[in-house]
Design an enzyme around this catalytic site. Structure first.
Site, PDB file in Angstrom:
ATOM      1  N   ARG A  67      47.285 -14.829  -8.870  1.00 33.52           N
ATOM      2  CA  ARG A  67      46.438 -14.487  -7.716  1.00 33.52           C
ATOM      3  C   ARG A  67      46.007 -15.723  -6.943  1.00 33.52           C
ATOM      4  NH1 ARG A  67      42.234 -10.122  -9.928  1.00 33.52           N
ATOM      5  NH2 ARG A  67      41.987 -11.708 -11.512  1.00 33.52           N
ATOM      6  N   GLU A 104      41.651 -17.887 -25.844  1.00 28.51           N
ATOM      7  CA  GLU A 104      40.767 -17.351 -26.871  1.00 28.51           C
ATOM      8  C   GLU A 104      41.520 -17.041 -28.161  1.00 28.51           C
ATOM      9  OE1 GLU A 104      37.425 -13.816 -27.363  1.00 28.51           O
ATOM     10  OE2 GLU A 104      38.478 -14.077 -25.468  1.00 28.51           O
TER      11      GLU A 104
END
Length: 183
Positions: A67, A104
């Site tokens: 994006r 993560e």
């Protein structure tokens, strides 16, 4: 602090849709496609980001996949400077510089064309959302490894609760981090 007006912030925020439980349960995804579909809002966003590039002396823009590409390309045109894509590993032909970073649950790698980074350039990193800051941090490292300078990082929206700003500040080395909207 940017010179973006409160009315511009309100316009941008009004065109960002929350999508509950996407891409997994418990996550609220910030969908910018309604903003992109609104020519007034998209122009306001492009103008605000281009103003930051000019103000901070950027000579090129780095757009982060995917994006970030959508935002960075029109900003580069508006600011009259070059656009350089940062891609996921294996997507660029030719000689690249790569940088791994931690997620993560695991790791990832991004790449940039080596010949697109010139020591005299000042790069503004542009993305849609600053979340945990991993991709932006890796892009700062790529820019510096090539001997170029960081003009700053500019994003449409910062998710403050994910502490990406704290992760990026050491790598910014005094360059600005500007978010048009913070949630």
């Amino acid at each position: 602090m940017t010179s973006t007006t409160e009315s511009t912030r309100e316009l941008l925020l009004s065109r960002i849709r929350d999508v509950a439980d996407y891409p997994k349960p418990g996550v609220v995804f910030k969908d910018i496609t309604p903003l992109l579909a609104d020519p007034v809002a998209f122009t306001a966003l492009t103008d605000a980001l281009a103003e930051l590039c000019v103000r901070h002396g950027a000579t090129k823009i780095v757009g982060l996949e995917a994006r970030g590409f959508i935002l960075a390309a029109p900003v580069a045109i508006r600011a009259g400077i070059g656009f350089v894509p940062v891609r996921k590993a294996g997507k660029l032909p030719g000689a690249t510089l790569a940088q791994a970073y931690e997620l993560e649950y695991g790791s990832a790698e991004i790449e940039i064309h080596a010949e697109d980074l010139v020591a005299e350039d000042r790069f503004m990193v542009i993305d849609d959302v600053l979340a945990t800051g991993g991709t932006a941090e890796a892009s700062l490292e790529l820019i510096r490894r090539a001997g170029a300078q960081v003009a700053g990082v500019s994003v449409l929206m910062e998710l403050g609760f994910l502490s990406g700003r704290a992760r990026l500040e050491p790598g910014l080395r005094g360059a600005p981090l500007e978010a048009l909207i913070t949630v």
